[in-house]
Design a protein around this motif. Sequence first.
Motif, short mmCIF file in Angstrom:
data_model
loop_
_atom_site.label_atom_id
_atom_site.label_comp_id
_atom_site.label_asym_id
_atom_site.label_seq_id
_atom_site.Cartn_x
_atom_site.Cartn_y
_atom_site.Cartn_z
N TRP A 171 5.34 4.27 11.90
CA TRP A 171 4.21 3.43 12.29
C TRP A 171 2.88 4.15 12.07
O TRP A 171 1.87 3.53 11.74
N ASP A 172 2.86 5.48 12.26
CA ASP A 172 1.59 6.20 12.15
C ASP A 172 1.08 6.31 10.71
O ASP A 172 0.02 6.87 10.46
N SER A 173 1.83 5.76 9.75
CA SER A 173 1.36 5.76 8.36
C SER A 173 0.12 4.89 8.17
O SER A 173 -0.55 4.97 7.14
N TRP A 174 -0.20 4.07 9.18
CA TRP A 174 -1.45 3.30 9.15
C TRP A 174 -2.65 4.22 9.40
O TRP A 174 -3.78 3.86 9.06
N LYS A 175 -2.39 5.35 10.00
CA LYS A 175 -3.48 6.31 10.32
C LYS A 175 -3.34 7.62 9.54
O LYS A 175 -4.32 8.33 9.34
N LYS A 176 -2.13 7.94 9.15
CA LYS A 176 -1.84 9.22 8.50
C LYS A 176 -1.33 8.98 7.08
O LYS A 176 -0.59 8.03 6.84
N THR A 177 -1.75 9.84 6.13
CA THR A 177 -1.38 9.64 4.73
C THR A 177 -0.04 10.30 4.41
O THR A 177 0.18 11.47 4.74
N TYR A 178 0.83 9.51 3.78
CA TYR A 178 2.12 10.03 3.29
C TYR A 178 2.14 9.89 1.77
O TYR A 178 1.93 8.81 1.23
N THR A 179 2.37 11.00 1.09
CA THR A 179 2.34 10.99 -0.38
C THR A 179 3.73 11.05 -0.99
O THR A 179 3.87 10.94 -2.21
N LYS A 180 4.75 11.22 -0.17
CA LYS A 180 6.12 11.23 -0.68
C LYS A 180 7.06 10.69 0.38
O LYS A 180 6.67 10.53 1.55
N LYS B 120 0.87 -1.18 0.00
CA LYS B 120 0.00 0.00 0.00
C LYS B 120 0.91 1.23 0.00
O LYS B 120 1.75 1.35 0.89
N PRO B 121 0.76 2.13 -0.95
CA PRO B 121 1.68 3.27 -1.05
C PRO B 121 1.79 4.03 0.27
O PRO B 121 0.79 4.38 0.90
N GLY B 122 3.04 4.24 0.70
CA GLY B 122 3.30 5.07 1.87
C GLY B 122 2.95 4.46 3.21
O GLY B 122 2.91 5.16 4.22
N VAL B 123 2.72 3.14 3.26
CA VAL B 123 2.32 2.49 4.52
C VAL B 123 3.41 1.53 5.00
O VAL B 123 3.85 0.64 4.26
N HIS B 124 3.81 1.71 6.24
CA HIS B 124 4.84 0.92 6.91
C HIS B 124 4.41 -0.55 7.03
O HIS B 124 3.33 -0.84 7.54
#
Length: 382
Positions: free
Chosen positions: A341-350, A151-155
Amino acid sequence: MKLLKLTMGALLIGLTFQNCAKKEEKKEEATASSREIWTKEQAKEWYGKQGWLVGADFLPSTAINQLEMFQEASFDTATINRELGWAAGIGMNTMRVYLHDLLYEQDSAGFFKRLDVFLDIADKHKIKPMLVLFDSCWDPFPKLGKQRDPKPGVHNSGWVQSPGLEALKDSTQYPRLARYVNGTVAKFANDDRVLAWDIWNEPDNPNTSSYGKVELPDKVDYVLPLMKDAFTWARAANPSQPLTAGVWAGDWATPQSLKPIETASIEESDVVSFHNYDKPEDFERRIKQLQQYDRPLICTEYMSRGNGSFFEGFLPIAKKYNVGAINWGLVDGKSQTIYPWDSWKKTYTKEPDLWFHDIFRKDGTPYRQAEVDLIKSLTAAK
């Protein structure tokens, strides 16, 4: 006719008792040949021969999880060889590598063959891996075959637990788990290429922020007795390498402050292992707490830059106390652990400016040259 029935009945009962007795004899023989938990002196003698252990939790950049790493269709020896070469180049001498019960169930002979190839590659680079048998982190529904895309940007969006939830709650599957543990350890029990066996990674992790809603609410009640059994199954193979299971969260100040699963982890382990992703002062405090058990210490997970856990803060402390240091992540890849770890809750686009884990980019260039220079200086790598 009645006499014949009685005779046959007696014969069957006799055979049943005979079979039971044979099973008990075999069980007693297995127990008799099983080695004991190492004494403190044995553990220290083993540790003294290893040199200072420094390494990473390793997954090749082309694999999203343990299954993709070792399944025949995706077993990528070229990438493994290249990336272990980068690790050896900065003085690393161990890697922590996760296995999976489904790999054994799918094709034990093929799994062993590929693990043997992996160990050969590691040995060529003078790296002795610690092999992890079970893991309670991330997706509780592992499946064989082609693994999903990240999943893009997810740890760690595709990492899977072993055993999965269905096997964990189904005691009829425990015999196959026993065969996996005992069979795998027995196959490599006297293999100098293997450093140690990590029985269960973060056994009581509830995965609250990722899969918490679908996890077993009483997960630890299943894991605790099974982990103790897994130590027994592994020890029955009489391995020449130490067994361990790391403590990772909680109050370790005294034996009385430990949770039952932490007590079991420490009491069953030949060498004590632990995780710490906090500040350097907490890392040092944890080391001092665990020194009360008077056994060698190996930190099998650390270094999460976003938490304030950096190489420059941790590695000098680990060397000072002669604690093995295995950080999470070597090369940025499909695990995507450069994201927090918070990439499961927060969106990272880069790509984040501050990588959470990992040391190298896919082309082998370091994320931070200063970190690589530090590791090389502390390990005295040429």
